[in-house]
Design a protein around this motif. Structure first.
Motif, PDB file in Angstrom:
ATOM      1  N   LEU A   1      -8.411  -2.191   1.711  1.00 27.25           N
ATOM      2  CA  LEU A   1      -7.161  -2.563   1.435  1.00 27.25           C
ATOM      3  C   LEU A   1      -6.782  -4.059   1.845  1.00 27.25           C
ATOM      4  O   LEU A   1      -6.573  -5.003   0.878  1.00 27.25           O
TER       5      LEU A   1
ATOM      6  N   GLY B   1      -3.710   4.774  -1.939  1.00 30.35           N
ATOM      7  CA  GLY B   1      -4.765   5.149  -1.141  1.00 30.35           C
ATOM      8  C   GLY B   1      -4.143   5.759  -0.106  1.00 30.35           C
ATOM      9  O   GLY B   1      -2.912   5.794   0.236  1.00 30.35           O
ATOM     10  N   ASP B   2      -5.088   6.441   0.931  1.00 29.30           N
ATOM     11  CA  ASP B   2      -4.763   7.171   2.056  1.00 29.30           C
ATOM     12  C   ASP B   2      -5.322   6.219   3.243  1.00 29.30           C
ATOM     13  O   ASP B   2      -6.393   6.070   3.581  1.00 29.30           O
TER      14      ASP B   2
ATOM     15  N   HIS C   1     -10.523   2.942   3.595  1.00 31.34           N
ATOM     16  CA  HIS C   1      -9.492   2.400   2.673  1.00 31.34           C
ATOM     17  C   HIS C   1      -8.991   1.343   3.416  1.00 31.34           C
ATOM     18  O   HIS C   1      -8.480   0.344   2.731  1.00 31.34           O
TER      19      HIS C   1
ATOM     20  N   SER D   1       0.786  -1.317  -0.155  1.00 32.44           N
ATOM     21  CA  SER D   1      -0.030  -0.147  -0.041  1.00 32.44           C
ATOM     22  C   SER D   1       0.853   1.336  -0.084  1.00 32.44           C
ATOM     23  O   SER D   1       2.033   1.260   0.314  1.00 32.44           O
TER      24      SER D   1
ATOM     25  N   GLU E   1      -7.905   6.999   6.386  1.00 40.11           N
ATOM     26  CA  GLU E   1      -9.253   6.548   6.126  1.00 40.11           C
ATOM     27  C   GLU E   1      -9.529   5.118   6.456  1.00 40.11           C
ATOM     28  O   GLU E   1      -9.096   4.401   5.934  1.00 40.11           O
TER      29      GLU E   1
ATOM     30  N   PRO F   1      -1.077   7.644  -3.536  1.00 40.48           N
ATOM     31  CA  PRO F   1      -1.163   7.735  -4.932  1.00 40.48           C
ATOM     32  C   PRO F   1      -0.150   8.520  -5.499  1.00 40.48           C
ATOM     33  O   PRO F   1       0.518   8.330  -6.713  1.00 40.48           O
TER      34      PRO F   1
END
Length: 297
Positions: free
Chosen positions: A121, A110-111, A117, A82, A114, A85
């Protein structure tokens, strides 16, 4: 005949503090660095210790995460990473290195601040890999503040806590639905958990939290056969350093260690491999330091 390896002097194995006083835009990309880190691209040799395992590494695009991804892949694991972006170019290089080792790679941008997410993930990795065996909580955010506590804004504190602690809780909690007996969770804490630098007070606080999370969760999950351990790096040369520290500190980064230099990501990867492999089957709730001689106390 067995391959011969000549012992190397650890004080000169990698560059001593000669880094140019560079600064790059956060979050920092490897391609922006004038002195590139060593992730083990040319040195790590696998021996099948993680054959058939499925791993998720947060912050796997560069630095320590990339070194761990390379090592895991060369030990036989499929690897998901992970990343933010804006780190896409670094992430794709890690993917290339994993695939060059003959293993499957999955890149999920992704962040992780959050919660949704974080859950997505884990579910995506478990779905595409048909399970999950190894979780490495490695992603982190720091920003040096010479003004100490007075210089830490609520916005910065929120980013540090959510990236370093909240995400670890969310991702690990989601992963428990997929981890079974024999699985391994490895968290990246820091020497900052033991010896906090004044300019990294918020970051150091989260790293102490990761240390206690590791020890507590290890006790919770021991009866399920899931081991939880941590690696505590000292000063390691990654894009995060020139992206978050003043130029003069970058130039002398690592000089205060007994070995007299910063560590390289490649020097940490074997510790993660040990914790992920069956060789550490009787080890849980422990921390391994890679600090250049600075003591964990």
């Amino acid at each position: 005949m067995a391959e011969q390896h000549t012992p190397q002097d650890p004080t000169t194995q990698h560059p001593r503090p000669e880094q140019s006083p560079e600064q790059i835009e956060h979050p920092g990309r490897t391609s922006q660095m004038r002195q590139r880190p060593d992730h083990g691209e040319d040195s790590y040799r696998g021996s099948g210790r993680l054959e058939g395992r499925r791993a998720l590494i947060t912050g796997g695009d560069s630095g320590i995460g990339r070194a761990v991804a390379i090592a895991f892949a060369r030990e036989g694991a499929d690897v998901a990473i992970s990343y933010l972006p804006e780190e896409e170019s670094d992430a794709q290089e890690t993917v290339r290195l994993v695939e060059a080792a003959g293993r499957r790679a999955l890149a999920v941008p992704g962040d992780i601040r959050e919660e949704a997410h974080c859950v997505d993930l884990v579910e995506r990795v478990a779905r595409e890999f048909a399970g999950l065996d190894i979780l490495v909580n490695n992603a982190a955010y720091q920003m040096s503040q010479d003004g100490g506590l007075r210089g830490i804004t609520t916005e910065q504190l929120d980013r540090v806590l959510k990236t370093n602690l909240y995400a670890m809780f969310w991702i690990t909690k989601a992963a428990l639905a997929h981890l079974g007996a024999g699985a391994s969770i490895i968290n990246t804490t820091s020497i900052q958990a033991y010896d906090p630098s004044p300019q990294l007070l918020d970051y150091a606080t989260t790293k102490a939290g990761i240390l206690n999370f590791t020890r507590g969760l290890a006790q919770q999950l021991a009866e399920e056969g899931i081991r939880v351990n941590a690696v505590a790096p000292g000063p390691i040369w990654t894009p995060l350093i020139p992206a978050t520290m003043p130029a003069e500190k970058v130039q002398q980064f690592g000089a205060d260690t007994p070995l007299g230099r910063a560590g390289q990501p490649a020097e940490l990867a074997p510790l993660y491999v040990f914790f992920a492999s069956q060789e550490s089957s009787y080890v849980t709730g422990e921390v391994l330091g890679a600090t250049g001689g600075r003591l964990l106390s």
